[in-house]
Design an enzyme around this catalytic site. Structure first.
Site, short mmCIF file in Angstrom:
data_model
loop_
_atom_site.label_atom_id
_atom_site.label_comp_id
_atom_site.label_asym_id
_atom_site.label_seq_id
_atom_site.Cartn_x
_atom_site.Cartn_y
_atom_site.Cartn_z
N ASP A 167 0.83 -1.21 0.00
CA ASP A 167 0.00 0.00 0.00
C ASP A 167 0.86 1.26 0.00
OD1 ASP A 167 -2.40 1.39 -0.02
OD2 ASP A 167 -2.65 1.33 2.15
N HIS A 219 2.10 3.56 -9.22
CA HIS A 219 1.86 2.12 -9.39
C HIS A 219 2.98 1.47 -10.19
CE1 HIS A 219 -1.90 2.43 -7.42
NE2 HIS A 219 -2.53 3.07 -8.38
N LEU A 257 10.91 -20.06 -5.71
CA LEU A 257 10.00 -19.20 -4.95
C LEU A 257 8.66 -19.20 -5.67
CD1 LEU A 257 9.38 -16.72 -2.94
CD2 LEU A 257 10.20 -15.26 -4.78
C1 IPE Z 1 -5.35 -2.61 -0.05
O1 IPE Z 1 -5.07 -1.25 -0.22
C2 IPE Z 1 -5.35 -3.30 -1.37
C3 IPE Z 1 -4.06 -3.37 -2.05
C4 IPE Z 1 -2.89 -2.99 -1.58
C5 IPE Z 1 -4.12 -3.94 -3.36
P1 IPE Z 1 -6.24 -0.17 -0.29
O2 IPE Z 1 -5.55 1.13 -0.47
O3 IPE Z 1 -7.22 -0.55 -1.33
O4 IPE Z 1 -6.90 -0.32 1.14
P2 IPE Z 1 -7.81 0.69 1.97
O5 IPE Z 1 -8.82 1.25 1.03
O6 IPE Z 1 -6.89 1.75 2.49
O7 IPE Z 1 -8.39 -0.14 3.07
C1 IPE Z 2 -1.69 0.35 -3.28
O1 IPE Z 2 -1.46 1.70 -3.34
C2 IPE Z 2 -1.92 -0.26 -4.64
C3 IPE Z 2 -3.31 -0.62 -4.91
C4 IPE Z 2 -4.28 -0.59 -4.08
C5 IPE Z 2 -3.59 -1.05 -6.26
P1 IPE Z 2 -2.64 2.76 -3.26
O2 IPE Z 2 -3.04 3.11 -4.65
O3 IPE Z 2 -3.74 2.29 -2.40
O4 IPE Z 2 -1.87 3.98 -2.61
P2 IPE Z 2 -2.46 4.99 -1.53
O5 IPE Z 2 -2.95 4.19 -0.38
O6 IPE Z 2 -3.53 5.76 -2.21
O7 IPE Z 2 -1.27 5.83 -1.17
MG MG Z 3 -4.11 2.51 -0.39
#
Ligand code: IPE
Ligand code: IPE
Ligand code: MG
Length: 237
Positions: free
Chosen positions: A17, A34, A128
């Site tokens: 995240d 991303h 892995l």
């Molecule tokens: C969790 O992150 C999902 C992934 C890392 C793919 P999110 O950014 O979607 O989670 P929330 O919305 O903060 O719970």
């Molecule tokens: C995690 O990063 C990746 C996915 C959920 C696909 P985020 O896109 O949720 O990044 P933040 O949480 O907005 O910083």
């Molecule tokens: Mg996020």
């Protein structure tokens, strides 16, 4: 279940995240974040190989992430295809087997083709297992298993009282993979966000403020060090 040996970390799971916040801090697009996140997954795979971790499950896209703007969703989907094409040879050299968990229904056809090809071409690799959770939701996984089981009950191939935890688990996405020992979440949140709900029952949880694209060897080793000091009691004394 077998992974319940003191100190040994066989299966690491990561909630990757913070890509969006990483990009925002730099006045870059979320999509760029991303992309850097995907590059960092390559780094993490190599680090796990070096540390002889056998299974690495990463959360790439949740069943809730469809709520994001269509442009971001489609950028994430294209990234899956691009990343696989880009790293195919390296995955082979490193002996990495790729598997996917999640609901394939709803994913673009080209993404599904890439997933099938990646799984098929890597299935004999031993070093892995990289398990990518894509369109994954823990609740969806459990519901899917419950449906499969109930149709077996209706068909008479199994009776209601034969349904044990072991039998139930056989209907989850990858029943041959041991439960995760450690779940790391980057980006500082303290929640599972619907990740591996069943399998996380006795996983150790570690949250770190570091945003996913910045998570490297030092951060991983700090997490592993922390894990090595945990006492896993599984309800015992
Ligand atoms: C969790 O992150 C999902 C992934 C890392 C793919 P999110 O950014 O979607 O989670 P929330 O919305 O903060 O719970
Ligand atoms: C995690 O990063 C990746 C996915 C959920 C696909 P985020 O896109 O949720 O990044 P933040 O949480 O907005 O910083
Ligand atoms: Mg996020």
């Amino acid at each position: 279940m077998e992974s319940r040996k003191e100190g040994i970390l066989r299966h690491l799971a990561v909630i990757m995240d913070g890509n969006g916040r990483w990009a925002k801090k730099r006045h870059l697009s979320r999509e760029f974040g991303h992309r850097r996140g995907a590059e960092n997954l390559r780094t993490l795979c190599i680090l796990c190989r070096e540390r002889e971790i056998q299974y690495l499950t990463v959360y790439a896209f949740s069943t809730e992430n469809w709520k994001r703007p269509a442009t971001e969703v489609s950028a994430l989907m294209s990234l899956v295809i691009r990343v696989f094409r880009q790293y195919m040879d390296e995955l082979e050299r490193e002996g990495i087997r790729l598997r996917f968990i999640g609901d394939r229904i709803g994913l673009p056809a080209e993404v599904i083709e890439t997933m099938v090809e990646a799984e098929e071409s890597s299935k004999n690799r031993q070093k892995l297992q990289l398990i990518i959770a894509l369109n994954y939701g823990g609740r969806r996984e459990i519901i899917t298993a419950a449906r499969a089981l109930s149709s077996n009950i209706l068909a008479g191939t199994i009776s209601e009282d034969e349904v044990t935890e072991e039998i139930f688990e056989q209907h989850l996405y990858l029943s041959d993979v041991p439960d995760p020992d450690l779940i790391i979440r980057t980006g500082g949140e303290m929640r599972l966000s619907n990740f591996l709900l069943w399998q996380a029952a006795y996983a150790e949880f570690y949250s770190v403020d570091c945003l996913w694209p910045d998570f490297g060897a030092e951060e991983l080793d700090a997490a592993l060090e922390d894990y090595s000091k945990r006492q896993r009691r599984y309800g015992g004394v």
